[in-house]
Scaffold this active site. Structure first.
Site, PDB file in Angstrom:
ATOM      1  N   CYS A 125       6.423  -3.520   0.044  1.00  0.00           N
ATOM      2  CA  CYS A 125       6.375  -2.741   1.108  1.00  0.00           C
ATOM      3  C   CYS A 125       4.936  -2.845   1.626  1.00  0.00           C
ATOM      4  O   CYS A 125       4.017  -4.025   1.237  1.00  0.00           O
ATOM      5  CB  CYS A 125       4.998  -1.028   1.023  1.00  0.00           C
ATOM      6  N   CYS A 130       1.959  -2.024   3.149  1.00  0.00           N
ATOM      7  CA  CYS A 130       1.181  -1.476   2.388  1.00  0.00           C
ATOM      8  C   CYS A 130       0.088  -2.105   1.592  1.00  0.00           C
ATOM      9  O   CYS A 130      -0.962  -2.678   1.414  1.00  0.00           O
ATOM     10  CB  CYS A 130       1.658  -0.606   0.886  1.00  0.00           C
ATOM     11  N   ASP A 131       1.119  -3.256   1.038  1.00  0.00           N
ATOM     12  CA  ASP A 131       0.254  -4.689   0.435  1.00  0.00           C
ATOM     13  C   ASP A 131      -0.101  -6.124   1.565  1.00  0.00           C
ATOM     14  O   ASP A 131      -0.959  -6.782   0.991  1.00  0.00           O
ATOM     15  CB  ASP A 131       0.618  -5.341  -0.773  1.00  0.00           C
TER      16      ASP A 131
END
Ligand code: NAP
Length: 321
Positions: free
Chosen positions: A135, A138-139
């Site tokens: 992701c 997300c990261d």
């Protein structure tokens, strides 16, 4: 153990499930939506959605919020719990949850979506969260100014790679063939992004790390078999998608790759059980298609429940509380 009776139980709160809830409630079905996490499902992980009609560009989480809010307008009952089993029955189907609920329902719509496919190479599992990710939204933040590898050649790999290019110093798109699978518009954007470089005919065979996390990948040329290590700070894997089919009851017809076969009303071969969205065996997987499925399945379920109640002699309309 609590026991409840519904017209329609929807499992999964992504676009398919939320759309089903809107149509279920509008059809005056006593509807419950069960979701173990937050509403929205996979779209929460999308930085931007550009192909949902009516929204030229909207973040996945904002679209999820709007869909959930829309379902709430009609008073959809929501249960935050994990479904552990769907048991088809002659009188009612039963939905069981980890929290000890036993939900009896005339109709069930399964909308559990899917999850990212794993590359299955050494290091992938060991360094997940230490440089291996599925992701970018997300990261990606952790890789500002760093060098990353994106694996895959589809729409997801290109979209996520373009997102990462806004943060990282360099994004290598590692693709196993000599042509991308992604749509032409995304291919052109990748080509135009100077921070992205496509490594054609190449696969990642190992992910390596030191005490600080991922520090290299081993790449193999698929044409001559040559291997070399590429120093890198992170690996983002987007090689497709696997359906969450664990809750599909035995006896339901599935495709060889684990998707559920349905008719054009999203109905399975078991009466009163419908499947929408990414778990359905179909040509394309898109948010708008999941939403359309939700509509179709709920309209079909409404007809099914009405007919069933009439047969059972119950002609009273069960209105939502
Ligand atoms: P996908 O279209 O199935 O693409 C997967 C990619 O990963 C392919 O390029 C495939 O290579 C590669 N791949 C698969 N297994 C691999 C392996 N073991 N090692 C290396 N590479 C591997 O998956 P997706 O990109 O996640 O898209 C899924 C669906 O969602 C598609 O229908 C897509 O159109 C849709 N989607 C749409 C949008 C959008 O329209 N904005 C955004 C995201 C996703 P090959 O090409 O050689 O098979």
């Amino acid at each position: 153990m609590s026991q409840e009776l519904y017209d329609l139980a929807i499992i999964g709160g992504g676009p398919g499930g939320l759309s089903a809830a809107i149509y279920g409630m509008r059809a005056a079905l006593k509807t419950v939506l069960i979701e173990k996490e937050i509403p929205g499902g996979q779209i929460n992980k999308s930085d931007s959605v550009e192909n949902y009609p009516g929204f030229e560009n909207i973040s996945g989480s904002e679209l999820a919020m709007k869909l959930a809010q829309h379902a709430r307008v009609y008073g959809t009952e929501e249960i935050n719990d994990e479904v552990t089993a769907v048991e088809p029955g002659l009188d009612f189907h039963i939905v069981r949850t980890a929290g000890g609920r036993e939900i009896q329902t005339h109709a069930v719509i399964l909308a559990p979506g899917g999850h990212p496919r794993k590359l299955s190479v050494p290091g992938e599992e060991d360094y997940y969260g230490k440089g291996v990710s599925y992701c970018a939204v997300c990261d990606g933040f952790f890789f500002r100014g760093k060098n990353v590898v994106v694996v895959g050649g589809g729409d997801t790999a290109c979209e996520e790679g373009l997102y990462l290019a806004k943060l990282a110093a360099k994004v290598y798109l590692v693709h196993r063939r000599d042509a991308l699978r992604a749509s032409m518009i995304l291919q052109k954007r990748v080509e135009a992004e100077c921070k992205m470089e496509v490594l054609w005919n190449t696969v990642v065979t190992e992910i390596k790390a030191n005490a600080d996390g991922v520090n290299a990948v081993t790449l193999q040329d698929t044409q001559n078999g040559d291997k070399q290590d590429l120093p890198i700070d992170g690996v983002f894997i987007f090689i497709g998608f696997e359906p969450n089919n664990q809750l599909v009851p035995a006896g339901i017809r599935m495709s060889p790759d684990g998707f559920v076969v349905t008719n054009d009303q999203c109905a399975t071969n078991i009466d009163g059980i419908y499947v929408v969205g990414d778990l359905r065996d179909r040509y394309a997987r898109q948010i708008v298609l999941a939403a359309a499925d939700g509509c179709m399945a709920s309209l079909a379920a409404a007809h099914y429940v009405e007919t069933r109640k009439a047969k059972m002699g119950d002609l009273t309309c069960v209105l939502p509380e």
